[in-house]
Design a protein around this motif. Structure first.
Motif, PDB file in Angstrom:
ATOM      1  N   ASN A 160      11.091  -7.475   4.208  1.00 25.04           N
ATOM      2  CA  ASN A 160       9.637  -7.327   4.233  1.00 25.04           C
ATOM      3  C   ASN A 160       9.023  -8.512   3.488  1.00 25.04           C
ATOM      4  OD1 ASN A 160       7.049  -6.418   4.480  1.00 25.04           O
ATOM      5  ND2 ASN A 160       7.328  -4.507   3.338  1.00 25.04           N
ATOM      6  N   CYS A 178       5.389  -8.771   1.794  1.00 26.53           N
ATOM      7  CA  CYS A 178       4.906  -7.882   0.734  1.00 26.53           C
ATOM      8  C   CYS A 178       4.921  -8.588  -0.619  1.00 26.53           C
ATOM      9  CB  CYS A 178       5.736  -6.602   0.664  1.00 26.53           C
ATOM     10  SG  CYS A 178       5.026  -5.454  -0.535  1.00 26.53           S
ATOM     11  N   THR A 222       2.282  -4.842   2.119  1.00 28.18           N
ATOM     12  CA  THR A 222       2.321  -4.636   3.575  1.00 28.18           C
ATOM     13  C   THR A 222       3.251  -3.461   3.845  1.00 28.18           C
ATOM     14  OG1 THR A 222       4.066  -6.292   3.698  1.00 28.18           O
ATOM     15  CG2 THR A 222       1.859  -7.018   4.255  1.00 28.18           C
ATOM     16  N   TYR A 223       2.680  -2.262   3.736  1.00 29.60           N
ATOM     17  CA  TYR A 223       3.492  -1.061   3.925  1.00 29.60           C
ATOM     18  C   TYR A 223       3.918  -0.896   5.384  1.00 29.60           C
ATOM     19  CZ  TYR A 223       4.982   3.691   4.420  1.00 29.60           C
ATOM     20  OH  TYR A 223       5.745   4.778   4.742  1.00 29.60           O
ATOM     21  N   CYS A 283       9.773   0.985   4.693  1.00 31.95           N
ATOM     22  CA  CYS A 283       9.791   0.960   3.218  1.00 31.95           C
ATOM     23  C   CYS A 283      10.414   2.236   2.662  1.00 31.95           C
ATOM     24  CB  CYS A 283       8.371   0.832   2.671  1.00 31.95           C
ATOM     25  SG  CYS A 283       7.563  -0.725   3.038  1.00 31.95           S
ATOM     26  N   CYS A 330      12.460   0.883  -0.472  1.00 37.00           N
ATOM     27  CA  CYS A 330      11.685   0.523  -1.671  1.00 37.00           C
ATOM     28  C   CYS A 330      11.261   1.768  -2.445  1.00 37.00           C
ATOM     29  CB  CYS A 330      10.451  -0.288  -1.266  1.00 37.00           C
ATOM     30  SG  CYS A 330       9.504  -0.881  -2.682  1.00 37.00           S
ATOM     31  N   ALA A 337       7.676   3.372  -2.116  1.00 37.68           N
ATOM     32  CA  ALA A 337       7.251   3.712  -0.753  1.00 37.68           C
ATOM     33  C   ALA A 337       6.251   4.871  -0.713  1.00 37.68           C
ATOM     34  CB  ALA A 337       8.463   4.040   0.102  1.00 37.68           C
ATOM     35  N   CYS A 391       2.832   3.582  -1.842  1.00 36.19           N
ATOM     36  CA  CYS A 391       2.210   2.665  -0.870  1.00 36.19           C
ATOM     37  C   CYS A 391       1.830   3.405   0.412  1.00 36.19           C
ATOM     38  CB  CYS A 391       3.152   1.504  -0.558  1.00 36.19           C
ATOM     39  SG  CYS A 391       3.449   0.450  -1.986  1.00 36.19           S
TER      40      CYS A 391
HETATM   41  S1  SF4 Z   1       6.890   0.257  -0.522  1.00 38.71           S
HETATM   42 FE1  SF4 Z   1       5.107  -0.929  -1.112  1.00 38.71          FE
HETATM   43  S2  SF4 Z   1       5.852  -2.439  -2.583  1.00 38.71           S
HETATM   44 FE2  SF4 Z   1       7.633  -1.606  -1.520  1.00 38.71          FE
HETATM   45  S3  SF4 Z   1       7.986  -3.066   0.155  1.00 38.71           S
HETATM   46 FE3  SF4 Z   1       6.732  -1.389   0.981  1.00 38.71          FE
HETATM   47  S4  SF4 Z   1       4.624  -2.064   0.739  1.00 38.71           S
HETATM   48 FE4  SF4 Z   1       5.896  -3.392  -0.544  1.00 38.71          FE
END
Ligand code: SF4
Length: 379
Positions: free
Chosen positions: A39, A42, A295-296, A300, A304, A307, A310
């Protein structure tokens, strides 16, 4: 390209302030780097990872705890398996490397296992580099157990620790990934193998940077693009090895890493006093996190720790990114669900825009099917 020393020191200080006073930095591992590369748009993830912020702790402090992490039982079992694979001076591990990747070489009757301990990650990375150079020149089977590799990520150094790197008698290098998921009848869960391949690809890229630095003194050592994956065989504790070609993952990750915005540029764009320390009040933390663009995408959720946070923000803003990257790509310049509905109803949007035209046609068809007017149909 590395930063000049003074700018690097200033950047480190800025990143430490973002992390919070007395908050230890969380090392960026290959799994996180592979997810970051997946990603590259982001900035939020890039700055949090670059500053060594513990995203799981941050997500909990924001009130949206992540569902990540291995159980203590799984960690203990994984560590025990790895110790077994590397036992007896790495004899079994080297046998697997020879059998699966280099059967034409002389069998590894005994191997060198150099001492790699040193102070701090920079010291360990330098020690690893020296050991690789010596092993390559010696032309003997050598096992580097938990070496430390430095990788430049968006202008900031990241330190990575593969399970092992093996130096072959011909001077080439192989990355070894040891996982605790089972290999049944010679094959394992493709999703897990894919994740392991993406991690290994990050190590291959880091090793290639080491090889390029060594090439200033001698011909560049060859970093093999087939890695060895070692897993428990058929639910037993016996190791089974499989060669995995990571050329594709390596190419994708290398390209994505070059697309990351420089961490220094993101850090400089943040308001003075921004801090992601998990002990800050939730409102302050939310404002700090929201000050960095994200950039969700639904992907994610599996990569992440932030997630859930976001996703909530993305849904609240009505952003079409929450619907997935393919939908987002189809909608062109329409970035919110409200824009999409207005375009479908004919209230906004350029009729010449193929996305707007397609939405209106779809709205007409839907209204026709339901026996309604277009405006009533798109609510
Ligand atoms: S969850 Fe949020 S911080 Fe993590 S990669 Fe996705 S948009 Fe970016």
């Amino acid at each position: 390209m590395p930063l000049p020393r003074t700018r690097e020191t200033a950047l480190r200080r800025r990143l430490a302030n973002l992390r919070g006073p007395d908050v230890p930095a969380k090392a960026l591992d290959a799994r996180a780097l592979a997810a970051l590369a997946a990603n590259p748009g982001c900035n939020r993830r890039a700055i949090l990872d670059g500053a060594g912020v513990n995203k799981a702790a941050l997500a909990s402090a924001l009130g949206s705890p992540s569902a990540f992490g291995q159980s203590q039982f799984a960690l203990t079992r994984g560590n025990a398996f790895e110790a077994r694979v590397k036992g007896d001076g790495g004899a079994e591990l080297l046998r697997l490397v020879h059998e699966k990747l280099d059967p034409g070489a002389e069998p590894p009757s005994h191997a060198q296992v150099p001492e790699l301990s040193a102070i701090g990650p920079e010291g360990r990375a330098a020690r690893t580099s020296l050991a690789l150079r010596e092993a390559t020149a010696a032309g003997t089977w050598t096992l580097l157990d938990h070496p430390m590799l430095a990788l430049d990520v968006a202008g900031s150094p990241a330190f990575l620790e593969p399970d092992a790197v093996v130096v072959h008698p011909d001077g080439s290098w192989t990355v070894v990934e040891i996982k605790s998921f089972p290999m049944l009848d010679g094959s394992a869960d493709p999703a897990k193998v894919g994740a392991a391949a993406r991690q290994a690809a990050v190590y291959v890229i880091a090793l290639e940077q080491v090889a390029a630095r060594l090439a200033q003194e001698a011909p560049a050592p060859r970093v093999r693009h087939r890695v060895l994956l070692v897993c428990p065989k058929d639910f037993s504790n016996l190791p089974a090895g499989s060669a995995v070609d990571v050329r594709k993952q390596r190419a994708v990750t290398a390209r994505q890493l070059t697309r990351l915005t420089r961490i220094q540029d993101i850090a400089e764009s943040l308001p003075e006093g921004t801090c992601f320390a998990p002990d800050r009040p939730a409102a302050e933390l939310t404002a700090a996190v929201e000050s960095v663009p994200a950039t969700y995408a639904p992907e994610c959720l599996s990569t992440c720790e932030l997630a859930f946070h976001c996703r909530d923000r993305s849904r609240t803003a009505g952003a079409v990114t929450a619907l997935g990257r393919s939908v987002r790509a189809e909608l062109g310049g329409l970035t919110t669900v409200a824009d999409v509905l207005a375009a479908a109803r004919g209230e906004a949007g350029d009729p010449e825009d193929p996305a707007v035209a397609a939405l209106r046609r779809a709205a007409e068809l839907r209204a026709e099917a339901l026996g309604q007017g277009v405006t009533a149909g798109c609510r």
